[in-house]
Design an enzyme around this catalytic site. Structure first.
Site, PDB file in Angstrom:
ATOM      1  N   GLY A 219      45.535  42.174  40.855  1.00 27.82           N
ATOM      2  CA  GLY A 219      45.135  43.475  40.324  1.00 27.82           C
ATOM      3  C   GLY A 219      44.604  44.417  41.395  1.00 27.82           C
ATOM      4  N   THR A 220      43.826  43.889  42.319  1.00 32.55           N
ATOM      5  CA  THR A 220      43.228  44.749  43.340  1.00 32.55           C
ATOM      6  C   THR A 220      44.310  45.389  44.205  1.00 32.55           C
ATOM      7  OG1 THR A 220      41.241  43.395  43.345  1.00 32.55           O
ATOM      8  CG2 THR A 220      41.606  44.778  45.289  1.00 32.55           C
TER       9      THR A 220
ATOM     10  N   ASN B 147      37.010  46.426  31.726  1.00 32.81           N
ATOM     11  CA  ASN B 147      36.715  45.018  31.992  1.00 32.81           C
ATOM     12  C   ASN B 147      35.323  44.587  31.540  1.00 32.81           C
ATOM     13  OD1 ASN B 147      36.590  46.895  34.302  1.00 32.81           O
ATOM     14  ND2 ASN B 147      35.379  45.279  35.235  1.00 32.81           N
TER      15      ASN B 147
ATOM     16  N   GLN C 277      43.013  43.835  32.057  1.00 32.15           N
ATOM     17  CA  GLN C 277      42.274  43.203  30.959  1.00 32.15           C
ATOM     18  C   GLN C 277      43.034  43.201  29.635  1.00 32.15           C
ATOM     19  OE1 GLN C 277      39.344  41.543  30.978  1.00 32.15           O
ATOM     20  NE2 GLN C 277      38.925  41.894  33.141  1.00 32.15           N
TER      21      GLN C 277
ATOM     22  N   SER D 207      47.420  41.190  36.351  1.00 35.56           N
ATOM     23  CA  SER D 207      47.022  40.079  37.211  1.00 35.56           C
ATOM     24  C   SER D 207      47.079  38.769  36.433  1.00 35.56           C
ATOM     25  CB  SER D 207      45.597  40.354  37.701  1.00 35.56           C
ATOM     26  OG  SER D 207      45.148  39.319  38.523  1.00 35.56           O
ATOM     27  N   ALA D 208      47.740  37.744  37.020  1.00 37.18           N
ATOM     28  CA  ALA D 208      48.003  36.499  36.283  1.00 37.18           C
ATOM     29  C   ALA D 208      46.747  35.747  35.852  1.00 37.18           C
ATOM     30  CB  ALA D 208      48.862  35.577  37.161  1.00 37.18           C
ATOM     31  N   HIS D 209      45.690  35.807  36.675  1.00 39.78           N
ATOM     32  CA  HIS D 209      44.556  34.926  36.378  1.00 39.78           C
ATOM     33  C   HIS D 209      43.721  35.364  35.176  1.00 39.78           C
ATOM     34  CE1 HIS D 209      40.896  36.972  38.209  1.00 39.78           C
ATOM     35  NE2 HIS D 209      41.836  37.680  38.790  1.00 39.78           N
TER      36      HIS D 209
ATOM     37  N   THR E 280      56.269  37.193  52.714  1.00 40.92           N
ATOM     38  CA  THR E 280      56.991  36.096  52.062  1.00 40.92           C
ATOM     39  C   THR E 280      56.420  35.878  50.671  1.00 40.92           C
ATOM     40  OG1 THR E 280      57.354  35.086  54.211  1.00 40.92           O
ATOM     41  CG2 THR E 280      57.594  33.632  52.282  1.00 40.92           C
TER      42      THR E 280
ATOM     43  N   CYS F 245      32.788  40.810  39.962  1.00 44.46           N
ATOM     44  CA  CYS F 245      32.840  41.222  41.358  1.00 44.46           C
ATOM     45  C   CYS F 245      31.526  41.848  41.782  1.00 44.46           C
ATOM     46  CB  CYS F 245      33.965  42.234  41.548  1.00 44.46           C
ATOM     47  SG  CYS F 245      35.347  41.900  40.501  1.00 44.46           S
TER      48      CYS F 245
HETATM   49  C1  LIG Z   1      40.196  45.939  35.131  1.00 43.84           C
HETATM   50  C2  LIG Z   1      40.402  45.143  36.360  1.00 43.84           C
HETATM   51  N1  LIG Z   1      41.126  45.661  37.362  1.00 43.84           N
HETATM   52  C3  LIG Z   1      41.357  44.990  38.498  1.00 43.84           C
HETATM   53  C4  LIG Z   1      40.834  43.730  38.701  1.00 43.84           C
HETATM   54  C5  LIG Z   1      41.113  43.013  39.973  1.00 43.84           C
HETATM   55  O1  LIG Z   1      42.100  42.026  39.768  1.00 43.84           O
HETATM   56  P1  LIG Z   1      42.286  40.812  40.780  1.00 43.84           P
HETATM   57  O2  LIG Z   1      41.123  39.893  40.559  1.00 43.84           O
HETATM   58  O3  LIG Z   1      43.590  40.175  40.392  1.00 43.84           O
HETATM   59  O4  LIG Z   1      42.331  41.379  42.152  1.00 43.84           O
HETATM   60  C6  LIG Z   1      40.054  43.147  37.697  1.00 43.84           C
HETATM   61  C7  LIG Z   1      39.420  41.828  37.904  1.00 43.84           C
HETATM   62  O5  LIG Z   1      38.310  41.582  37.486  1.00 43.84           O
HETATM   63  C8  LIG Z   1      39.839  43.873  36.492  1.00 43.84           C
HETATM   64  O6  LIG Z   1      39.125  43.363  35.502  1.00 43.84           O
END
Ligand SMILES: Cc1ncc(COP(=O)(O)O)c(C=O)c1O
Length: 388
Positions: A74-75, A158, A186, A206-208, A244, A332
């Site tokens: 996501g970042t 989030n 989210q 984002s997969a996680h 890669t 974070c």
């Molecule tokens: C709304 C939102 N954007 C971006 C991110 C960042 O994603 P990633 O952890 O995959 O870098 C998060 C992760 O907490 C999120 O909740």
């Protein structure tokens, strides 16, 4: 065994065993570089798996497979959308630094990217949000300027889980010739997403956050011409994103997307039911408790509550001792002692923000977990209030 009730799924989720199974061979026997598929049958195996994952992710969000670009999560996707689009549109369309619009309570991947753009001379407007935690599209309209090249508004917040009127905002962006990005980290696999109906040009996921592995995600790119690469390198991903491929991660993302799509209708109802039951029980057992942000227009897995007369840090520690994992601000931010920027953006003062906790449910959350949390938390609150 000690009981663990994990209510921090907005921070991350466990990898589903079926996802793990599908990923496993791509670490070992199917390890080839997918870009060697033109001359190697092992490469072809990896390449086929990559393209299968692309189809699965595309199907989750109603996109075409070639609009799915794999990233490290996501970042990266958020950074890329903002920096890649703003720079390209400004240089090629305006021939000067352009302007973008975003919202005060976005994730820091957006906010800090926007600040980085400001440092480079781009203009950024940060729209405010009211008590409901839902952006007013008219505020976005008012923030637009003749040189606006991008609007970025998250799909689901989030921390408080509120769902934003992205479709309406995309229409406003397009009316004024700007592109529309949404951070759906989210919401992907939690509520239905269709990029065509929403009318977005770019979307991050984002997969996680839906039982896939960490460190892998996508940026949906409607038109490959709309942005510059963030990572210049080899010719991977149509030359849009060098490096890669993380084949095991991408295979895991694809499987998680497939499972997420299958489970979504059932999980949406189940989690909303559990979440509402949790709040009702807590509210019947704890006085001076309230929900942060609109309760209806929110993702099913999120509950963010304010409990007056307590500090969230000792409460979260006491809950942790009792086996209940939850969060205060966003994950974070846990190094920071400042109040959550999301809660202050919706009008909470410092004290109110610091008496708030986020309980986020997931695929693994059971009725028994919710009963346990609803039984244990009120006692801990009473104890902490009695200590003040
Ligand atoms: C709304 C939102 N954007 C971006 C991110 C960042 O994603 P990633 O952890 O995959 O870098 C998060 C992760 O907490 C999120 O909740």
């Amino acid at each position: 065994m000690e009981r663990i009730v994990y209510l921090d799924n907005a921070a991350t989720t466990p990898v589903d065993p079926a996802v793990m199974e599908e990923m496993r061979p791509y670490f070992t026997e199917r390890f080839a570089n997918p870009m060697t598929y033109t001359h190697s049958s092992s490469g072809d195996v990896a390449h086929t798996a990559l393209e299968e994952a692309r189809i699965r992710v595309a199907s989750l969000i109603g996109a075409k497979p070639d609009q799915i670009v794999f990233t490290s999560g996501g970042t990266e996707s958020d950074n890329w959308a903002l920096k890649g689009v703003t720079e390209k549109a400004s240089r090629e369309r305006l021939h000067r630094a352009g302007h973008m619009v975003t919202v005060e309570f976005e994730h820091h991947a957006i906010l800090h990217s926007a600040v980085a753009l400001q440092r480079q001379g781009y203009e950024v407007s940060f729209v405010k949000v009211g008590h409901s935690g839902i952006v007013d599209p008219d505020d976005v309209r008012r923030a637009m300027k003749p040189n606006t090249v991008l609007v970025s508004v998250m799909h689901g917040n989030n921390e408080i889980g509120t769902i934003q009127p992205v479709t309406e905002i995309a229409r406003i962006a397009h009316e004024q010739g700007a592109l529309m990005h949404t951070d759906a980290v989210q919401t992907a696999a939690h509520i239905p997403i269709d990029v065509e109906t929403m009318g977005v040009d770019l979307l991050s996921l984002s997969a996680h956050k839906f039982n896939g592995p960490k460190g892998v995600g996508i940026l949906y790119v409607r038109d490959h011409q709309s942005l510059y690469p963030l990572l210049d390198g080899g010719g991977q991903e149509w030359g849009l994103r060098g490096s890669t491929h993380n084949v095991p991660g991408i295979v895991g993302l694809g499987k998680a997307a497939q499972l997420g799509k299958q489970r979504l209708p059932g999980e949406l109802t189940r989690l909303a039911g559990l979440r509402n039951a949790l709040y009702e029980k807590l509210a019947s057992r704890i006085d001076r408790i309230s929900v942060n942000g609109d309760m209806k227009q929110r993702v099913p897995q999120n509950l963010n509550i304010r409990i007056d007369g307590i500090d969230n840090e000792p409460l979260l520690l006491a809950m942790n001792e009792a086996g209940i994992i939850a969060a205060g601000g966003s994950a974070c931010n846990t190094q920071e002692t400042v109040a959550s920027h999301v809660l202050t953006s919706i009008g909470c003062d410092l004290k109110e923000a610091k008496s708030s906790i986020r309980l986020s449910l997931g695929y693994g959350t059971t009725d028994k977990d919710i009963e346990y949390a609803a039984d244990v938390i009120p006692g801990l609150v009473r104890f902490l209030r009695s200590m003040r």
